[in-house]
Design an enzyme around this catalytic site. Structure first.
Site, PDB file in Angstrom:
ATOM      1  N   ASP A 142       0.805  -1.225   0.000  1.00  0.00           N
ATOM      2  CA  ASP A 142       0.000   0.000   0.000  1.00  0.00           C
ATOM      3  C   ASP A 142       0.838   1.275   0.000  1.00  0.00           C
ATOM      4  O   ASP A 142       0.431   2.300   0.551  1.00  0.00           O
ATOM      5  CB  ASP A 142      -0.972   0.022   1.210  1.00  0.00           C
ATOM      6  CG  ASP A 142      -1.877  -1.192   1.222  1.00  0.00           C
ATOM      7  OD1 ASP A 142      -2.244  -1.661   0.135  1.00  0.00           O
ATOM      8  OD2 ASP A 142      -2.203  -1.683   2.320  1.00  0.00           O
ATOM      9  N   LYS A 174       1.907   2.136  -5.110  1.00  0.00           N
ATOM     10  CA  LYS A 174       2.449   1.568  -6.363  1.00  0.00           C
ATOM     11  C   LYS A 174       1.521   1.830  -7.549  1.00  0.00           C
ATOM     12  O   LYS A 174       1.962   2.148  -8.643  1.00  0.00           O
ATOM     13  CB  LYS A 174       2.661   0.050  -6.209  1.00  0.00           C
ATOM     14  CG  LYS A 174       3.627  -0.325  -5.099  1.00  0.00           C
ATOM     15  CD  LYS A 174       3.710  -1.825  -4.901  1.00  0.00           C
ATOM     16  CE  LYS A 174       2.462  -2.454  -4.334  1.00  0.00           C
ATOM     17  NZ  LYS A 174       2.106  -2.042  -2.964  1.00  0.00           N
ATOM     18  N   ASN A 181      -5.361 -10.173  -3.503  1.00  0.00           N
ATOM     19  CA  ASN A 181      -5.030  -9.589  -2.191  1.00  0.00           C
ATOM     20  C   ASN A 181      -4.579  -8.134  -2.360  1.00  0.00           C
ATOM     21  O   ASN A 181      -4.691  -7.325  -1.447  1.00  0.00           O
ATOM     22  CB  ASN A 181      -3.953 -10.407  -1.461  1.00  0.00           C
ATOM     23  CG  ASN A 181      -2.742 -10.736  -2.323  1.00  0.00           C
ATOM     24  OD1 ASN A 181      -2.755 -10.535  -3.540  1.00  0.00           O
ATOM     25  ND2 ASN A 181      -1.696 -11.257  -1.717  1.00  0.00           N
ATOM     26  N   GLY A 240      -4.557  -4.276  -3.660  1.00  0.00           N
ATOM     27  CA  GLY A 240      -5.529  -3.232  -3.975  1.00  0.00           C
ATOM     28  C   GLY A 240      -4.737  -2.011  -4.379  1.00  0.00           C
ATOM     29  O   GLY A 240      -4.028  -1.429  -3.562  1.00  0.00           O
ATOM     30  N   HIS A 241      -4.764  -1.683  -5.671  1.00  0.00           N
ATOM     31  CA  HIS A 241      -3.977  -0.554  -6.176  1.00  0.00           C
ATOM     32  C   HIS A 241      -4.943   0.559  -6.598  1.00  0.00           C
ATOM     33  O   HIS A 241      -5.771   0.364  -7.478  1.00  0.00           O
ATOM     34  CB  HIS A 241      -3.107  -0.996  -7.363  1.00  0.00           C
ATOM     35  CG  HIS A 241      -2.082  -2.030  -6.973  1.00  0.00           C
ATOM     36  ND1 HIS A 241      -1.237  -2.633  -7.862  1.00  0.00           N
ATOM     37  CD2 HIS A 241      -1.770  -2.559  -5.760  1.00  0.00           C
ATOM     38  CE1 HIS A 241      -0.456  -3.493  -7.221  1.00  0.00           C
ATOM     39  NE2 HIS A 241      -0.768  -3.470  -5.942  1.00  0.00           N
ATOM     40  N   THR A 249      -5.887 -11.619   3.676  1.00  0.00           N
ATOM     41  CA  THR A 249      -7.000 -10.904   3.047  1.00  0.00           C
ATOM     42  C   THR A 249      -8.142 -11.874   2.721  1.00  0.00           C
ATOM     43  O   THR A 249      -9.136 -11.460   2.139  1.00  0.00           O
ATOM     44  CB  THR A 249      -6.528 -10.246   1.745  1.00  0.00           C
ATOM     45  OG1 THR A 249      -6.012 -11.279   0.887  1.00  0.00           O
ATOM     46  CG2 THR A 249      -5.448  -9.202   1.993  1.00  0.00           C
ATOM     47  N   GLN A 262       2.048  -5.992  -3.298  1.00  0.00           N
ATOM     48  CA  GLN A 262       2.484  -6.079  -1.892  1.00  0.00           C
ATOM     49  C   GLN A 262       3.778  -5.273  -1.692  1.00  0.00           C
ATOM     50  O   GLN A 262       3.980  -4.299  -2.391  1.00  0.00           O
ATOM     51  CB  GLN A 262       2.660  -7.538  -1.454  1.00  0.00           C
ATOM     52  CG  GLN A 262       1.350  -8.302  -1.301  1.00  0.00           C
ATOM     53  CD  GLN A 262       0.736  -8.802  -2.594  1.00  0.00           C
ATOM     54  OE1 GLN A 262       1.409  -9.457  -3.360  1.00  0.00           O
ATOM     55  NE2 GLN A 262      -0.512  -8.504  -2.823  1.00  0.00           N
ATOM     56  N   THR A 270      -8.525  -3.408  -0.294  1.00  0.00           N
ATOM     57  CA  THR A 270      -9.139  -4.701  -0.576  1.00  0.00           C
ATOM     58  C   THR A 270     -10.115  -5.114   0.525  1.00  0.00           C
ATOM     59  O   THR A 270     -11.208  -5.572   0.242  1.00  0.00           O
ATOM     60  CB  THR A 270      -8.036  -5.776  -0.749  1.00  0.00           C
ATOM     61  OG1 THR A 270      -7.222  -5.366  -1.850  1.00  0.00           O
ATOM     62  CG2 THR A 270      -8.607  -7.148  -1.046  1.00  0.00           C
ATOM     63  N   ARG A 283      -5.513   0.428   8.633  1.00  0.00           N
ATOM     64  CA  ARG A 283      -4.087   0.058   8.586  1.00  0.00           C
ATOM     65  C   ARG A 283      -3.405   0.521   9.864  1.00  0.00           C
ATOM     66  O   ARG A 283      -3.710   1.603  10.375  1.00  0.00           O
ATOM     67  CB  ARG A 283      -3.420   0.706   7.368  1.00  0.00           C
ATOM     68  CG  ARG A 283      -3.961   0.176   6.052  1.00  0.00           C
ATOM     69  CD  ARG A 283      -3.390   0.941   4.855  1.00  0.00           C
ATOM     70  NE  ARG A 283      -3.946   0.443   3.602  1.00  0.00           N
ATOM     71  CZ  ARG A 283      -4.117   1.182   2.508  1.00  0.00           C
ATOM     72  NH1 ARG A 283      -3.765   2.455   2.509  1.00  0.00           N
ATOM     73  NH2 ARG A 283      -4.615   0.655   1.416  1.00  0.00           N
TER      74      ARG A 283
HETATM   75  P1  GDP Z   1      -0.699   0.329  -3.563  1.00  0.00           P
HETATM   76  O1  GDP Z   1      -1.294  -0.946  -3.064  1.00  0.00           O
HETATM   77  O2  GDP Z   1       0.779   0.402  -3.322  1.00  0.00           O
HETATM   78  O3  GDP Z   1      -1.049   0.628  -4.997  1.00  0.00           O
HETATM   79  O4  GDP Z   1      -1.346   1.482  -2.677  1.00  0.00           O
HETATM   80  P2  GDP Z   1      -2.891   1.634  -2.290  1.00  0.00           P
HETATM   81  O5  GDP Z   1      -3.620   2.145  -3.463  1.00  0.00           O
HETATM   82  O6  GDP Z   1      -3.414   0.416  -1.627  1.00  0.00           O
HETATM   83  O7  GDP Z   1      -2.793   2.711  -1.133  1.00  0.00           O
HETATM   84  C1  GDP Z   1      -2.247   3.967  -1.348  1.00  0.00           C
HETATM   85  C2  GDP Z   1      -3.324   5.009  -1.029  1.00  0.00           C
HETATM   86  O8  GDP Z   1      -2.708   6.279  -0.908  1.00  0.00           O
HETATM   87  C3  GDP Z   1      -4.339   5.164  -2.139  1.00  0.00           C
HETATM   88  O9  GDP Z   1      -5.566   5.525  -1.590  1.00  0.00           O
HETATM   89  C4  GDP Z   1      -3.773   6.309  -2.985  1.00  0.00           C
HETATM   90  O10 GDP Z   1      -4.767   7.018  -3.708  1.00  0.00           O
HETATM   91  C5  GDP Z   1      -3.198   7.171  -1.902  1.00  0.00           C
HETATM   92  N1  GDP Z   1      -2.017   7.958  -2.285  1.00  0.00           N
HETATM   93  C6  GDP Z   1      -0.989   7.625  -3.087  1.00  0.00           C
HETATM   94  N2  GDP Z   1      -0.039   8.574  -3.058  1.00  0.00           N
HETATM   95  C7  GDP Z   1      -0.471   9.524  -2.204  1.00  0.00           C
HETATM   96  C8  GDP Z   1       0.094  10.758  -1.717  1.00  0.00           C
HETATM   97  O11 GDP Z   1       1.195  11.159  -2.065  1.00  0.00           O
HETATM   98  N3  GDP Z   1      -0.662  11.473  -0.826  1.00  0.00           N
HETATM   99  C9  GDP Z   1      -1.898  11.051  -0.416  1.00  0.00           C
HETATM  100  N4  GDP Z   1      -2.564  11.795   0.449  1.00  0.00           N
HETATM  101  N5  GDP Z   1      -2.450   9.914  -0.854  1.00  0.00           N
HETATM  102  C10 GDP Z   1      -1.731   9.160  -1.721  1.00  0.00           C
HETATM  103  P1  IMO Z   2      -0.881  -4.181  -2.215  1.00  0.00           P
HETATM  104  O1  IMO Z   2      -0.445  -4.726  -3.550  1.00  0.00           O
HETATM  105  C1  IMO Z   2      -0.980  -4.587   2.149  1.00  0.00           C
HETATM  106  C2  IMO Z   2      -0.983  -8.658   3.744  1.00  0.00           C
HETATM  107  C3  IMO Z   2      -2.246  -9.100   4.465  1.00  0.00           C
HETATM  108  C4  IMO Z   2      -1.659 -10.066   5.476  1.00  0.00           C
HETATM  109  C5  IMO Z   2      -0.536 -10.735   4.687  1.00  0.00           C
HETATM  110  C6  IMO Z   2      -0.929 -12.086   4.091  1.00  0.00           C
HETATM  111  O2  IMO Z   2      -2.175  -3.462  -2.241  1.00  0.00           O
HETATM  112  O3  IMO Z   2       0.234  -3.404  -1.595  1.00  0.00           O
HETATM  113  P2  IMO Z   2      -2.472 -12.776   2.042  1.00  0.00           P
HETATM  114  O4  IMO Z   2      -3.927 -12.519   1.781  1.00  0.00           O
HETATM  115  O5  IMO Z   2      -1.570 -12.229   0.991  1.00  0.00           O
HETATM  116  O6  IMO Z   2      -2.186 -14.204   2.354  1.00  0.00           O
HETATM  117  O7  IMO Z   2      -2.166 -11.962   3.400  1.00  0.00           O
HETATM  118  O8  IMO Z   2      -0.193  -9.844   3.647  1.00  0.00           O
HETATM  119  N1  IMO Z   2      -1.196  -8.165   2.377  1.00  0.00           N
HETATM  120  C7  IMO Z   2      -1.147  -6.858   2.044  1.00  0.00           C
HETATM  121  N2  IMO Z   2      -1.000  -5.759   2.807  1.00  0.00           N
HETATM  122  N3  IMO Z   2      -1.064  -4.461   0.804  1.00  0.00           N
HETATM  123  C8  IMO Z   2      -1.196  -5.562   0.025  1.00  0.00           C
HETATM  124  O9  IMO Z   2      -1.163  -5.501  -1.331  1.00  0.00           O
HETATM  125  C9  IMO Z   2      -1.287  -6.830   0.636  1.00  0.00           C
HETATM  126  N4  IMO Z   2      -1.428  -8.091   0.176  1.00  0.00           N
HETATM  127  C10 IMO Z   2      -1.365  -8.894   1.254  1.00  0.00           C
HETATM  128  O10 IMO Z   2      -2.878  -8.004   5.090  1.00  0.00           O
HETATM  129  O11 IMO Z   2      -1.050  -9.357   6.535  1.00  0.00           O
HETATM  130 MG    MG Z   3      -2.820  -1.600  -1.800  1.00  0.00          MG
END
Ligand code: GDP
Ligand code: IMO
Ligand code: MG
Length: 428
Positions: free
Chosen positions: A12, A15, A37, A39-40, A130, A227, A303, A308
């Site tokens: 998270d 990416k 698992n 969530g982007h 997840t 991840q 997801t 968090r």
């Molecule tokens: P990922 O799994 O690495 O793609 O990240 P996620 O999408 O799960 O979580 C990142 C969250 O932070 C999302 O809601 C993005 O829209 C948000 N986000 C990304 N970059 C920034 C930032 O620089 N500032 C803020 N406030 N939000 C951001």
């Molecule tokens: P993105 O790509 C954050 C965490 C779960 C749990 C552990 C194992 O959005 O960054 P799993 O379902 O993979 O067997 O769970 O890994 N986890 C993540 N945490 N971002 C993710 O993906 C994750 N994918 C799995 O919360 O602790």
């Molecule tokens: Mg994510």
């Protein structure tokens, strides 16, 4: 120029946003590991709702980008089809430029059931997954005889035979291990497989062959990690990790492309730390600071919606992630989220039982006993979300970014001040 975007913390990190931005100049965007698992989140512009992508490569929002899901991904066809129809409802047709590896393993309904039963049985020792069936699916991949791959959807007669046998084994196992009394039915599951085959069969192909051709043609390829390094099966905080090589080391096995084909290894980190699920988290702030970061940064899982866990930036963990991943540059997200905190802390070293630690601990138990040594820097008050140029950042924010880069011995090339494309500033 080929690049790989990889998470340096516990997932998270942002990416999805970075892949969407860099996707502008990429011919091919490749999602190569994990499954639903992930969530982007991608925000194209401030005037529309964001996209939450789980399996779909984040390049899909750009019309002329070819998107691949390669062999390292565990494919939840049900979720993918939901994502496809969700995108179609918003005027994007992913079927025009998406290809799936025939080698990708299928996440089946019994994998999700197994994930849930296993976590329930573990009780307070659960991993906090997840519940997307990720571990059980990778487990069957390693076991081989109980695995199904995307290619099986291209030959339904053989698939039916395999599925019957697998279900026998699964039903016996679930009953014996978990006292499960609701055996899975072949007909229901096979009907689903037929739908998947009809909908996705036409885009299942050999993505390894596709990638090698693309490399020869000099196309620009962007690899999208899922991840983060701290959740890597081998190098993360085992056993509180995911079931794939989520660090940069996973790329080759998950695509069939040698690591030396990648020129830029871009590590994504947040300006603080977050983690979802169980496991040690040395800089965790289970207090007002953590709550402030969670609310300001909307730190709730994309997801699962779980809150968090939040904490200070951990330079020891991120430096380790950079070292094992061969990371060449960092993008630092969520700098805006830190505004309003008087003093910012950075963990610069670990102490265990009174002794300084000289390398990231391999054992979760050791990590759980870590005492963090912090460096404190002045924070900043101003809202950064409307800043459009790195030079306009307050000096305290720039000093914080500079200090992290120094500690990590790696350049920080981009800084995030919000979720939008235009809120990502090139560092000068
Ligand atoms: P990922 O799994 O690495 O793609 O990240 P996620 O999408 O799960 O979580 C990142 C969250 O932070 C999302 O809601 C993005 O829209 C948000 N986000 C990304 N970059 C920034 C930032 O620089 N500032 C803020 N406030 N939000 C951001
Ligand atoms: P993105 O790509 C954050 C965490 C779960 C749990 C552990 C194992 O959005 O960054 P799993 O379902 O993979 O067997 O769970 O890994 N986890 C993540 N945490 N971002 C993710 O993906 C994750 N994918 C799995 O919360 O602790
Ligand atoms: Mg994510």
């Amino acid at each position: 120029m080929n690049s790989c975007v990889v998470g340096l913390q516990w997932g998270d990190e942002g990416k999805g946003k970075i892949v969407d931005i860099l996707g502008e100049t990429a011919d091919v965007v490749v999602r190569y590991s994990g499954g639903a698992n992930a969530g982007h989140t991608v925000l194209r512009n401030k005037n529309e709702a964001s996209f939450a992508l789980h399996l779909m490569p984040s390049g899909i929002l750009r019309e002329n980008t070819q998107c691949l899901i390669t062999n390292g991904v565990v494919l939840d066809a049900e979720t993918l089809l939901q994502e496809i129809s969700g995108l179609q409802a918003r005027g994007i047709d992913p079927m025009k430029n998406l290809l799936i590896s025939c080698r990708a393993h299928l996440v089946m309904p019994y994998h999700k059931k197994q994930d849930r039963l296993s976590e329930e049985a573990l009780g307070k020792n659960k991993i906090g997954t997840t519940a997307r069936g990720i571990g059980p699916c990778y487990g069957d991949k390693v076991a081989r005889s109980t695995a199904l791959r995307a290619a099986d959807l291209l030959n339904l007669d053989t698939m039916a035979e395999k599925l019957r046998k697998i279900l026998e084994i699964k039903n016996q196992t679930f009953a014996a291990l978990y006292g499960d009394t609701e055996p899975l039915q072949f007909d229901t599951i096979f009907e689903q497989c037929k739908i998947w085959a009809a909908e996705l069969g036409g885009i299942i192909t050999d993505t390894t062959a596709y990638l090698h051709k693309a490399i020869k043609e000099g196309k620009s390829i962007l690899f999208e990690g899922a991840q983060g390094t701290m959740l890597d099966l081998d190098h993360g905080t085992f056993p509180f990790v995911t079931s794939s090589n989520a660090s940069a080391v996973g790329l080759s096995a998950a695509t069939g492309v040698p690591a030396r084909a990648v020129d830029r290894w871009i590590g994504v980190a947040k300006a603080y730390s977050t983690r979802v699920g169980s496991g040690p988290f040395p800089t965790e702030q289970d207090n007002e600071t953590g709550n402030y970061i969670r609310e300001k940064g909307h730190e709730y899982g994309t997801t699962t919606g779980r809150p968090r866990r939040c904490g200070w930036f951990d330079a020891v963990a991120v430096k380790y992630a950079i070292e094992i991943g061969g990371i060449t540059e960092i993008t630092l997200q969520h700098v805006d989220t830190l505004s309003g905190i008087k003093e910012l802390k950075i963990c610069t070293s670990y102490v265990i039982d009174g002794k300084a630690v000289d390398f990231f601990p391999a054992e979760a138990d050791d990590l759980a006993r870590v005492e963090c040594v912090y460096e404190t820097m002045p924070g900043f008050e101003v809202n950064l979300r409307d800043v459009t140029d790195y030079d306009q950042l307050p000096i305290e924010a720039k000093n914080y970014v500079r200090r992290l880069s120094e500690l990590l011995e790696t350049p920080i090339s981009m800084v995030g001040v919000g979720p939008g494309r235009e809120q990502t500033l090139a560092v000068k």
